[in-house]
Design a protein around this motif. Structure first.
Motif, PDB file in Angstrom:
ATOM      1  N   TRP A  46     -40.367 -23.392 -57.480  1.00 26.26           N
ATOM      2  CA  TRP A  46     -39.357 -24.339 -57.016  1.00 26.26           C
ATOM      3  C   TRP A  46     -38.595 -23.740 -55.833  1.00 26.26           C
ATOM      4  CZ3 TRP A  46     -34.006 -24.653 -59.535  1.00 26.26           C
ATOM      5  CH2 TRP A  46     -33.247 -25.685 -58.974  1.00 26.26           C
ATOM      6  N   PHE A  47     -38.198 -22.469 -55.945  1.00 27.61           N
ATOM      7  CA  PHE A  47     -37.467 -21.820 -54.867  1.00 27.61           C
ATOM      8  C   PHE A  47     -38.345 -21.654 -53.626  1.00 27.61           C
ATOM      9  CE2 PHE A  47     -33.463 -19.712 -56.692  1.00 27.61           C
ATOM     10  CZ  PHE A  47     -33.223 -20.806 -57.519  1.00 27.61           C
ATOM     11  N   GLU A  48     -39.621 -21.408 -53.821  1.00 31.01           N
ATOM     12  CA  GLU A  48     -40.566 -21.337 -52.703  1.00 31.01           C
ATOM     13  C   GLU A  48     -40.590 -22.679 -51.969  1.00 31.01           C
ATOM     14  OE1 GLU A  48     -43.300 -19.740 -50.097  1.00 31.01           O
ATOM     15  OE2 GLU A  48     -42.478 -18.609 -51.776  1.00 31.01           O
ATOM     16  N   ALA A  49     -40.680 -23.774 -52.718  1.00 31.20           N
ATOM     17  CA  ALA A  49     -40.708 -25.104 -52.123  1.00 31.20           C
ATOM     18  C   ALA A  49     -39.396 -25.429 -51.402  1.00 31.20           C
ATOM     19  CB  ALA A  49     -40.986 -26.153 -53.198  1.00 31.20           C
ATOM     20  N   LEU A  50     -38.281 -24.883 -51.892  1.00 27.20           N
ATOM     21  CA  LEU A  50     -36.992 -25.101 -51.238  1.00 27.20           C
ATOM     22  C   LEU A  50     -36.880 -24.331 -49.925  1.00 27.20           C
ATOM     23  CD1 LEU A  50     -34.501 -24.910 -54.256  1.00 27.20           C
ATOM     24  CD2 LEU A  50     -35.207 -26.958 -52.974  1.00 27.20           C
ATOM     25  N   GLY A  51     -37.648 -23.246 -49.794  1.00 27.72           N
ATOM     26  CA  GLY A  51     -37.608 -22.451 -48.577  1.00 27.72           C
ATOM     27  C   GLY A  51     -36.822 -21.161 -48.699  1.00 27.72           C
ATOM     28  N   LEU A  52     -36.551 -20.717 -49.920  1.00 30.06           N
ATOM     29  CA  LEU A  52     -35.847 -19.448 -50.121  1.00 30.06           C
ATOM     30  C   LEU A  52     -36.882 -18.331 -50.198  1.00 30.06           C
ATOM     31  CD1 LEU A  52     -33.205 -20.734 -52.659  1.00 30.06           C
ATOM     32  CD2 LEU A  52     -32.740 -19.826 -50.370  1.00 30.06           C
ATOM     33  N   ARG A  53     -36.787 -17.371 -49.277  1.00 32.15           N
ATOM     34  CA  ARG A  53     -37.774 -16.303 -49.168  1.00 32.15           C
ATOM     35  C   ARG A  53     -37.117 -14.941 -49.364  1.00 32.15           C
ATOM     36  NH1 ARG A  53     -40.144 -20.611 -48.948  1.00 32.15           N
ATOM     37  NH2 ARG A  53     -41.373 -21.421 -47.248  1.00 32.15           N
ATOM     38  N   PRO A  54     -37.699 -14.032 -50.103  1.00 36.11           N
ATOM     39  CA  PRO A  54     -38.834 -14.197 -51.009  1.00 36.11           C
ATOM     40  C   PRO A  54     -38.410 -14.939 -52.282  1.00 36.11           C
ATOM     41  CG  PRO A  54     -38.083 -11.916 -51.076  1.00 36.11           C
ATOM     42  CD  PRO A  54     -37.239 -12.629 -50.061  1.00 36.11           C
ATOM     43  N   ALA A  55     -39.182 -15.920 -52.638  1.00 43.41           N
ATOM     44  CA  ALA A  55     -38.818 -16.847 -53.704  1.00 43.41           C
ATOM     45  C   ALA A  55     -38.603 -16.159 -55.053  1.00 43.41           C
ATOM     46  CB  ALA A  55     -39.880 -17.938 -53.824  1.00 43.41           C
ATOM     47  N   GLU A  56     -39.451 -15.200 -55.402  1.00 44.84           N
ATOM     48  CA  GLU A  56     -39.302 -14.554 -56.713  1.00 44.84           C
ATOM     49  C   GLU A  56     -37.989 -13.787 -56.800  1.00 44.84           C
ATOM     50  OE1 GLU A  56     -41.586 -11.836 -60.020  1.00 44.84           O
ATOM     51  OE2 GLU A  56     -42.477 -11.993 -58.027  1.00 44.84           O
ATOM     52  N   GLY A 154     -17.275 -17.039 -52.060  1.00 48.74           N
ATOM     53  CA  GLY A 154     -18.462 -17.801 -52.452  1.00 48.74           C
ATOM     54  C   GLY A 154     -19.137 -18.466 -51.267  1.00 48.74           C
ATOM     55  N   THR A 155     -18.353 -19.071 -50.403  1.00 47.67           N
ATOM     56  CA  THR A 155     -18.901 -19.775 -49.241  1.00 47.67           C
ATOM     57  C   THR A 155     -19.511 -18.807 -48.232  1.00 47.67           C
ATOM     58  OG1 THR A 155     -17.290 -21.554 -49.553  1.00 47.67           O
ATOM     59  CG2 THR A 155     -18.334 -21.399 -47.388  1.00 47.67           C
ATOM     60  N   VAL A 156     -18.813 -17.717 -47.946  1.00 47.07           N
ATOM     61  CA  VAL A 156     -19.331 -16.728 -46.993  1.00 47.07           C
ATOM     62  C   VAL A 156     -20.606 -16.078 -47.529  1.00 47.07           C
ATOM     63  CG1 VAL A 156     -18.823 -14.481 -45.922  1.00 47.07           C
ATOM     64  CG2 VAL A 156     -17.139 -16.319 -45.839  1.00 47.07           C
ATOM     65  N   SER A 157     -20.632 -15.761 -48.812  1.00 49.47           N
ATOM     66  CA  SER A 157     -21.835 -15.172 -49.417  1.00 49.47           C
ATOM     67  C   SER A 157     -23.015 -16.131 -49.336  1.00 49.47           C
ATOM     68  CB  SER A 157     -21.564 -14.790 -50.871  1.00 49.47           C
ATOM     69  OG  SER A 157     -20.568 -13.809 -50.946  1.00 49.47           O
ATOM     70  N   ALA A 158     -22.759 -17.401 -49.626  1.00 44.87           N
ATOM     71  CA  ALA A 158     -23.827 -18.400 -49.542  1.00 44.87           C
ATOM     72  C   ALA A 158     -24.334 -18.524 -48.103  1.00 44.87           C
ATOM     73  CB  ALA A 158     -23.330 -19.751 -50.047  1.00 44.87           C
ATOM     74  N   ALA A 159     -23.419 -18.561 -47.149  1.00 39.56           N
ATOM     75  CA  ALA A 159     -23.819 -18.675 -45.741  1.00 39.56           C
ATOM     76  C   ALA A 159     -24.651 -17.476 -45.304  1.00 39.56           C
ATOM     77  CB  ALA A 159     -22.581 -18.822 -44.853  1.00 39.56           C
ATOM     78  N   ALA A 160     -24.256 -16.281 -45.733  1.00 39.00           N
ATOM     79  CA  ALA A 160     -25.015 -15.078 -45.374  1.00 39.00           C
ATOM     80  C   ALA A 160     -26.410 -15.109 -45.997  1.00 39.00           C
ATOM     81  CB  ALA A 160     -24.259 -13.824 -45.823  1.00 39.00           C
ATOM     82  N   LEU A 161     -26.490 -15.474 -47.256  1.00 39.55           N
ATOM     83  CA  LEU A 161     -27.791 -15.553 -47.923  1.00 39.55           C
ATOM     84  C   LEU A 161     -28.681 -16.579 -47.225  1.00 39.55           C
ATOM     85  CD1 LEU A 161     -28.714 -15.431 -51.569  1.00 39.55           C
ATOM     86  CD2 LEU A 161     -29.387 -17.448 -50.294  1.00 39.55           C
ATOM     87  N   LEU A 162     -28.133 -17.739 -46.918  1.00 40.31           N
ATOM     88  CA  LEU A 162     -28.928 -18.780 -46.263  1.00 40.31           C
ATOM     89  C   LEU A 162     -29.382 -18.343 -44.874  1.00 40.31           C
ATOM     90  CD1 LEU A 162     -26.854 -21.856 -47.437  1.00 40.31           C
ATOM     91  CD2 LEU A 162     -29.227 -21.342 -48.075  1.00 40.31           C
ATOM     92  N   ALA A 163     -28.504 -17.687 -44.130  1.00 43.59           N
ATOM     93  CA  ALA A 163     -28.878 -17.225 -42.787  1.00 43.59           C
ATOM     94  C   ALA A 163     -30.005 -16.199 -42.852  1.00 43.59           C
ATOM     95  CB  ALA A 163     -27.655 -16.629 -42.082  1.00 43.59           C
ATOM     96  N   ALA A 164     -29.974 -15.354 -43.861  1.00 40.72           N
ATOM     97  CA  ALA A 164     -30.974 -14.292 -43.970  1.00 40.72           C
ATOM     98  C   ALA A 164     -32.273 -14.745 -44.620  1.00 40.72           C
ATOM     99  CB  ALA A 164     -30.394 -13.117 -44.759  1.00 40.72           C
ATOM    100  N   CYS A 165     -32.213 -15.712 -45.525  1.00 42.42           N
ATOM    101  CA  CYS A 165     -33.375 -15.959 -46.391  1.00 42.42           C
ATOM    102  C   CYS A 165     -33.838 -17.406 -46.501  1.00 42.42           C
ATOM    103  CB  CYS A 165     -33.047 -15.470 -47.803  1.00 42.42           C
ATOM    104  SG  CYS A 165     -32.569 -13.741 -47.868  1.00 42.42           S
ATOM    105  N   TYR A 166     -33.162 -18.339 -45.883  1.00 40.43           N
ATOM    106  CA  TYR A 166     -33.542 -19.745 -46.023  1.00 40.43           C
ATOM    107  C   TYR A 166     -34.471 -20.123 -44.893  1.00 40.43           C
ATOM    108  CZ  TYR A 166     -32.937 -24.820 -46.658  1.00 40.43           C
ATOM    109  OH  TYR A 166     -33.127 -26.162 -46.868  1.00 40.43           O
ATOM    110  N   ARG A 167     -35.717 -20.377 -45.236  1.00 43.50           N
ATOM    111  CA  ARG A 167     -36.746 -20.723 -44.271  1.00 43.50           C
ATOM    112  C   ARG A 167     -37.518 -21.944 -44.775  1.00 43.50           C
ATOM    113  NH1 ARG A 167     -33.771 -17.824 -42.301  1.00 43.50           N
ATOM    114  NH2 ARG A 167     -34.068 -15.765 -41.414  1.00 43.50           N
TER     115      ARG A 167
END
Length: 181
Positions: A46-56, A154-167
């Protein structure tokens, strides 16, 4: 008992009720990612399909964070930090899974994640109260600062994670029509 004492007791009870609903629900969501019908393998897909890398890594991290935040909220431990974790989780979910689907959760919208994130910030403002681990240890944090810390961290952490890992997968270009030109 004075008016202030009744007010404080009311806040302690409100905090306990909020923690007793929000904490176990978050824990259960995390547990379901690990031990639900698809298990961690299904969550990884599911996370792979969402675009979060590495999904596991993200599947395990999301499950662990939900369980830890849920336990921290339920026990009333660590001041606003479990609330910040909940805000971060909900912000990532809003951006990756619920974006563009409207408001109502039954249509895939952001209603659920908005309520959970808002409740977490409200809990940070209210504090864990006397009937909590923080209360027992006399480490009370309540008010605008803990609420802003939970929302901001929470918001800054989410933004950092998305910038680094959301593809997310690229959408194929739509062929131009006569009216597009």
């Amino acid at each position: 008992m004075t008016g202030r004492g009744h007010e404080r007791r009311g806040q302690d009870v409100a905090s306990l009720v909020l923690r007793a609903t929000l904490g176990p629900m978050l824990f259960a969501h995390g547990w379901n990612k690990v031990a639900g019908p698809g298990g961690i393998k299904g969550t990884t897909g599911w996370f792979e399909a969402l675009g979060l890398r590495p999904a596991e890594v993200h599947a395990r991290m999301a499950a662990g964070t939900e369980m830890a935040a849920g336990a921290g909220i339920a026990l009333g431990a660590a001041g606003p930090l479990p609330a910040a974790a909940a805000v971060g989780l909900m912000a990532v979910a809003a951006r990756t899974d619920h974006r563009g689907k409207g408001f109502f959760v039954f249509k895939g919208g952001w209603e659920y994640v908005g309520v959970v994130g808002g409740a977490a910030v409200a809990l940070a403002a209210l504090g864990h109260g006397r009937y909590s681990l923080d209360g027992l240890l006399r480490r009370q944090h309540a008010g605008a600062r803990p609420a802003l810390l939970a929302a901001g961290l929470g918001t800054v952490s989410a933004a950092a994670l998305l910038a680094a890992c959301y593809r997310p997968a690229q959408q194929p270009d739509k062929p131009q029509t006569q009216t597009d030109q």
